[in-house]
Design an enzyme around this catalytic site. Structure first.
Site, PDB file in Angstrom:
ATOM      1  N   ASN A 153       0.808  -1.236   0.000  1.00  0.00           N
ATOM      2  CA  ASN A 153       0.000   0.000   0.000  1.00  0.00           C
ATOM      3  C   ASN A 153       0.837   1.280   0.000  1.00  0.00           C
ATOM      4  O   ASN A 153       0.487   2.255  -0.659  1.00  0.00           O
ATOM      5  CB  ASN A 153      -1.018  -0.017   1.135  1.00  0.00           C
ATOM      6  CG  ASN A 153      -0.389  -0.066   2.495  1.00  0.00           C
ATOM      7  OD1 ASN A 153       0.662  -0.659   2.672  1.00  0.00           O
ATOM      8  ND2 ASN A 153      -1.003   0.575   3.460  1.00  0.00           N
ATOM      9  N   GLU A 252       3.679  -4.645  12.227  1.00  0.00           N
ATOM     10  CA  GLU A 252       2.719  -3.559  12.032  1.00  0.00           C
ATOM     11  C   GLU A 252       1.601  -4.140  11.170  1.00  0.00           C
ATOM     12  O   GLU A 252       1.816  -4.433   9.988  1.00  0.00           O
ATOM     13  CB  GLU A 252       3.415  -2.352  11.387  1.00  0.00           C
ATOM     14  CG  GLU A 252       4.421  -1.742  12.362  1.00  0.00           C
ATOM     15  CD  GLU A 252       5.324  -0.652  11.774  1.00  0.00           C
ATOM     16  OE1 GLU A 252       5.243  -0.394  10.568  1.00  0.00           O
ATOM     17  OE2 GLU A 252       6.103  -0.078  12.548  1.00  0.00           O
ATOM     18  N   GLU A 465       7.843   0.826  16.660  1.00  0.00           N
ATOM     19  CA  GLU A 465       9.023   1.324  15.962  1.00  0.00           C
ATOM     20  C   GLU A 465       8.921   2.843  15.919  1.00  0.00           C
ATOM     21  O   GLU A 465       7.899   3.424  16.244  1.00  0.00           O
ATOM     22  CB  GLU A 465       9.121   0.703  14.566  1.00  0.00           C
ATOM     23  CG  GLU A 465       9.376  -0.815  14.632  1.00  0.00           C
ATOM     24  CD  GLU A 465       9.924  -1.415  13.356  1.00  0.00           C
ATOM     25  OE1 GLU A 465      10.698  -0.737  12.658  1.00  0.00           O
ATOM     26  OE2 GLU A 465       9.581  -2.574  13.055  1.00  0.00           O
TER      27      GLU A 465
HETATM   28  P1  NAD Z   1      -0.203  -9.210   3.262  1.00  0.00           P
HETATM   29  O1  NAD Z   1      -0.143  -9.657   4.672  1.00  0.00           O
HETATM   30  O2  NAD Z   1      -1.067  -9.969   2.320  1.00  0.00           O
HETATM   31  O3  NAD Z   1       1.247  -9.221   2.606  1.00  0.00           O
HETATM   32  C1  NAD Z   1       2.320  -8.494   3.144  1.00  0.00           C
HETATM   33  C2  NAD Z   1       3.622  -9.161   2.758  1.00  0.00           C
HETATM   34  O4  NAD Z   1       3.694 -10.443   3.367  1.00  0.00           O
HETATM   35  C3  NAD Z   1       3.786  -9.383   1.249  1.00  0.00           C
HETATM   36  O5  NAD Z   1       5.140  -9.128   0.912  1.00  0.00           O
HETATM   37  C4  NAD Z   1       3.452 -10.859   1.104  1.00  0.00           C
HETATM   38  O6  NAD Z   1       4.057 -11.475  -0.012  1.00  0.00           O
HETATM   39  C5  NAD Z   1       4.013 -11.429   2.392  1.00  0.00           C
HETATM   40  N1  NAD Z   1       3.415 -12.692   2.847  1.00  0.00           N
HETATM   41  C6  NAD Z   1       2.147 -13.125   2.676  1.00  0.00           C
HETATM   42  N2  NAD Z   1       1.982 -14.333   3.263  1.00  0.00           N
HETATM   43  C7  NAD Z   1       3.176 -14.662   3.827  1.00  0.00           C
HETATM   44  C8  NAD Z   1       3.649 -15.782   4.562  1.00  0.00           C
HETATM   45  N3  NAD Z   1       2.849 -16.816   4.868  1.00  0.00           N
HETATM   46  N4  NAD Z   1       4.936 -15.788   4.979  1.00  0.00           N
HETATM   47  C9  NAD Z   1       5.758 -14.742   4.698  1.00  0.00           C
HETATM   48  N5  NAD Z   1       5.372 -13.667   3.996  1.00  0.00           N
HETATM   49  C10 NAD Z   1       4.088 -13.618   3.560  1.00  0.00           C
HETATM   50  O7  NAD Z   1      -0.604  -7.670   3.318  1.00  0.00           O
HETATM   51  P2  NAD Z   1      -0.896  -6.719   2.087  1.00  0.00           P
HETATM   52  O8  NAD Z   1      -2.197  -7.145   1.481  1.00  0.00           O
HETATM   53  O9  NAD Z   1       0.313  -6.602   1.266  1.00  0.00           O
HETATM   54  O10 NAD Z   1      -1.090  -5.305   2.847  1.00  0.00           O
HETATM   55  C11 NAD Z   1      -2.308  -4.879   3.383  1.00  0.00           C
HETATM   56  C12 NAD Z   1      -2.349  -5.127   4.887  1.00  0.00           C
HETATM   57  O11 NAD Z   1      -1.249  -4.491   5.513  1.00  0.00           O
HETATM   58  C13 NAD Z   1      -3.576  -4.542   5.541  1.00  0.00           C
HETATM   59  O12 NAD Z   1      -4.057  -5.452   6.489  1.00  0.00           O
HETATM   60  C14 NAD Z   1      -3.048  -3.295   6.229  1.00  0.00           C
HETATM   61  O13 NAD Z   1      -3.813  -2.843   7.321  1.00  0.00           O
HETATM   62  C15 NAD Z   1      -1.697  -3.751   6.643  1.00  0.00           C
HETATM   63  N6  NAD Z   1      -0.798  -2.622   6.881  1.00  0.00           N
HETATM   64  C16 NAD Z   1      -0.434  -2.301   8.158  1.00  0.00           C
HETATM   65  C17 NAD Z   1       0.389  -1.199   8.402  1.00  0.00           C
HETATM   66  C18 NAD Z   1       0.796  -0.804   9.795  1.00  0.00           C
HETATM   67  O14 NAD Z   1       1.687   0.035   9.910  1.00  0.00           O
HETATM   68  N7  NAD Z   1       0.196  -1.327  10.837  1.00  0.00           N
HETATM   69  C19 NAD Z   1       0.854  -0.443   7.329  1.00  0.00           C
HETATM   70  C20 NAD Z   1       0.455  -0.805   6.047  1.00  0.00           C
HETATM   71  C21 NAD Z   1      -0.361  -1.894   5.828  1.00  0.00           C
END
Ligand code: NAD
Length: 491
Positions: A153, A252, A465
Site C-alpha cells: 500500500n 505492524e 518502531e
Molecule cells: P499481506 O499480509 O497480504 O502481505 C504483506 C507481505 O507479506 C507481502 O510481501 C506478502 O508477499 C508477504 N506474505 C504473505 N503471506 C506470507 C507468509 N505466509 N509468509 C511470509 N510472507 C508472507 O498484506 P498486504 O495485502 O500486502 O497489505 C495490506 C495489509 O497491511 C492490511 O491489512 C493493512 O492494514 C496492513 N498494513 C499495516 C500497516 C501498519 O503500519 N500497521 C501499514 C500498512 C499496511
C-alpha cells in the site's frame, strides 16, 4: 519490457521463474519479475552473514550515519524514477506519491541517520558501599541478518521505514517486497549499489508469501529477526514460522480504525481531515478510518456534507495532478472490496454514496477501480463494521455521549489508530488516551514525528518502531557492568 531482478550479495540475479507485475490502472503489464527460489533466499542470508563478518560488520556508527545520508541523497537524485515506479505499480495519484510516498521514503534514511548520530548511551552509575561503584552501560550491536517483509500500500515508505533503522544499527537485511509492488524496491537496490553499501548488507528477493520468498525468509533458521508490515493473519503465519528459532518480531498489522466526531469540532476542518482519513490511497492506508461515529446532533449534517464532498472528488487517471483517488491495488483486491459491498447490502446497509465499479468507457475499465463509498444503518456487530476491508469505504453511525462512543470505538480486536475531532481541550486528551490504539490523532490524521513510537494494540501489531524504539528493536543490547574499586591497588 522491464525486468525486475533479485539483488543478492551485490549482484543482480535472474531467475528461470518469473511473474507479471500488472498495472491496476488498466490491467497492462508493467514489468516481468524474477521470483527468488529457496536456494537464492539461502544465498541472500549467507551473503548477509558474510557481510557482517567482513567490511560491513566493521563499520562504525559514524560511518553508517554518512552512508545513510548518502543513500538519501542518491534517492533524491532519482526521485523521478521512484515516482514513476511507485505510480506504475500502485496507480496512486501523482499528488500523493510526490508529496508522501517518495519524500517520506527519502526522509526515513535521513531521520534514522540523525537518530543514530544523536542516540544517547544508556549508562548508569550504581554507587556501592565504601566509595566503590559500578558503571553500567548498554553496548549496541547488530542483531544479525534481519528479514524485512513489506506490503503494497505504501511500498517505498514502509520498506525504508524498516530498512533504514536496520542498516543504521549495523544489520544486514534480506528484503522481500510485496509481489504487487516490486518496482520501487528494485530501484532501492540500485541506490544501495550506487551509494556503496557493501555487498551482502542489502539483499532483495522477489516473490510471494506462502511457498515462496516470503515464507523462505520468515522460516529461515539463520535469519535473526523478522520485521513485517501486512495483514494480521499473515503476521500470525509469520510468527508461527519464526517461533521455531525464538526470533524477535516487530509487526505492524491491520486495523479497523474509528473516527469520533464531536458536535463541538471545527466542522469544515474536520471534513477536510475526514476526506483524507477515508479516501487517501483509495482507503488503502492501514490508518484509514472505516468506522465513523458522529455525535447525533450533527449526524445528518455530516452525512449530507460528506456525500457532497464525494461528488466533487476526482476519481481519475493517476498522472492528472488534480486526481484525488486512483484504483485499488489489483483486480483480486477489488473483488475482495466488492464482496464487502455485497455483504453490507445483505446485512441491510443503506448506501449514501458509491457501492459500484465506475464505468469509464475506456481502458481503465480493465483496471481495479471502485467508487468511494459510504454506508450507514448497520449495528456495531455487523461483519462489514468489524472486519478490515482496506478500501474506500466507511460506515457512519450516530452516538449520544462520550462514554458510549469510547466503548463502541474500543470494541474491536484491532487497535491501530483513532482520530478524534473536538474543540474541547480536556475531552481531546481524555478520549485520546482512552482509545486502546497505537496512535490517537486529535483534529488531524496521518501526522507524526518520526522519533515517536508507532505500532498497534491487539491484533494490530507487536512492538513499537520509531526513534529509539526502532534502534532498540534492531539492536542486540549487551549490558556491560564494570565494578570500580574506591582504592587503587598499587598506587
Ligand atoms: P499481506 O499480509 O497480504 O502481505 C504483506 C507481505 O507479506 C507481502 O510481501 C506478502 O508477499 C508477504 N506474505 C504473505 N503471506 C506470507 C507468509 N505466509 N509468509 C511470509 N510472507 C508472507 O498484506 P498486504 O495485502 O500486502 O497489505 C495490506 C495489509 O497491511 C492490511 O491489512 C493493512 O492494514 C496492513 N498494513 C499495516 C500497516 C501498519 O503500519 N500497521 C501499514 C500498512 C499496511
Amino acid at each position: 519490457m522491464k525486468q525486475y531482478l533479485n539483488y543478492v550479495n551485490g549482484k543482480w540475479v535472474e531467475s528461470p521463474k518469473t511473474f507479471d507485475d500488472i498495472s491496476p490502472v488498466d490491467g497492462s503489464l508493467v514489468a516481468t519479475v524474477h521470483e527468488a527460489s529457496r536456494e537464492l533466499v539461502n544465498e541472500a542470508v549467507s551473503a548477509g552473514h558474510r557481510a557482517l563478518a567482513g567490511e560491513w560488520g566493521r563499520t562504525s556508527a559514524a560511518q553508517r550515519v554518512v552512508l545513510l545520508r548518502r543513500i538519501a541523497d542518491e534517492m533524491e537524485r532519482r526521485q523521478d524514477d521512484f515516482l514513476a515506479a511507485e505510480m506504475a505499480d500502485t496507480g496512486k495519484p501523482l499528488a500523493m506519491a510526490s508529496s508522501i510516498d517518495v519524500p517520506r521514503g527519502i526522509a526515513n534514511f535521513r531521520a534514522f541517520a540523525d537518530m543514530l548520530a544523536t542516540a544517547p548511551l544508556d549508562s548508569h552509575r550504581l554507587d556501592l558501599p565504601e566509595g566503590a561503584y559500578a558503571l553500567n552501560y548498554a553496548a549496541r550491536k547488530p542483531l544479525g541478518v534481519v528479514g524485512v517483509i513489506s506490503p503494497w500500500n505504501l511500498p517505498l515508505l514502509l520498506l525504508t521505514w524498516k530498512v533504514a533503522p536496520a542498516l543504521a544499527c549495523g544489520n544486514s537485511v534480506v528484503v522481500k517486497p510485496s509481489e504487487e509492488t516490486p518496482g520501487s524496491a528494485t530501484l532501492l537496490a540500485e541506490v544501495m549499489e550506487a551509494a556503496g553499501v557493501p555487498a551482502g548488507a542489502f539483499n532483495l528477493v522477489h516473490g510471494f508469501g506462502p511457498n515462496s520468498a516470503g515464507e523462505f525468509v520468515a522460516s529461515h533458521p539463520d535469519i535473526s529477526a523478522i520485521t513485517f508490515t501486512g495483514e494480521s493473519r499473515t503476521g500470525s503465519a509469520i510468527m508461527r514460522a519464526a517461533a521455531e528459532g525464538v526470533k524477535p518480531v516487530s509487526f505492524e498489522l491491520g486495523g479497523k480504525n474509528a473516527a469520533i466526531i464531536f458536535a463541538d469540532c471545527d466542522f469544515e476542518k474536520m471534513l477536510d481531515g475526514m476526506m483524507r482519513a477515508l479516501f487517501l490511497n483509495s482507503g488503502q492506508v492501514c490508518l484509514c478510518s472505516e468506522r465513523v461515529y458522529v455525535e447525533r446532533s450533527i449526524f445528518d449534517r455530516f452525512c449530507t456534507a460528506l456525500v457532497e464532498r464525494i461528488k466533487a472528488m476526482k476519481v481519475d487517471w493517476p498522472h492528472d495532478p488534480d486526481t484525488h483517488m486512483g484504483p485499488l491495488i489489483s483486480a483480486k483486491h477489488r473483488d475482495k472490496v466488492l464482496s464487502y459491498f455485497q455483504l453490507a447490502r445483505e446485512e441491510g446497509a443503506t448506501f449514501l454514496a458509491g457501492g459500484r465499479v465506475p464505468d469509464f468507457g475506456d481502458k481503465r475499465d480493465l483496471g481495479a477501480w471502485v467508487e468511494p463509498t459510504v454506508i450507514t444503518g448497520l449495528s456495531d456487530d455487523a461483519r462489514s463494521v468489524r472486519e478490515e476491508i482496506f478500501g474506500p469505504i466507511c460506515h457512519v453511525a450516530p452516538f449520544d455521549n462520550e462514554r458510549e462512543v469510547i466503548a463502541r470505538a474500543n470494541d474491536t480486536r484491532y487497535g491501530l489508530a483513532a482520530t478524534i475531532w473536538t474543540s474541547n481541550l480536556s475531552r481531546a486528551h481524555r478520549v485520546g488516551e482512552a482509545m486502546r490504539v497505537g496512535i490517537s490523532w486529535v483534529n488531524t490524521w496521518f501526522l507524526r514525528d518520526l522519533r515517536t513510537p508507532f505500532g498497534g494494540a491487539g491484533i494490530s501489531g507487536i512492538g513499537r518502531e520509531g526513534g529509539m524504539h526502532s534502534l532498540n528493536f534492531y539492536s542486540e543490547l549487551t549490558n556491560v557492568c564494570v565494578r570500580v574499586d574506591a582504592e587503587a591497588e598499587n598506587v
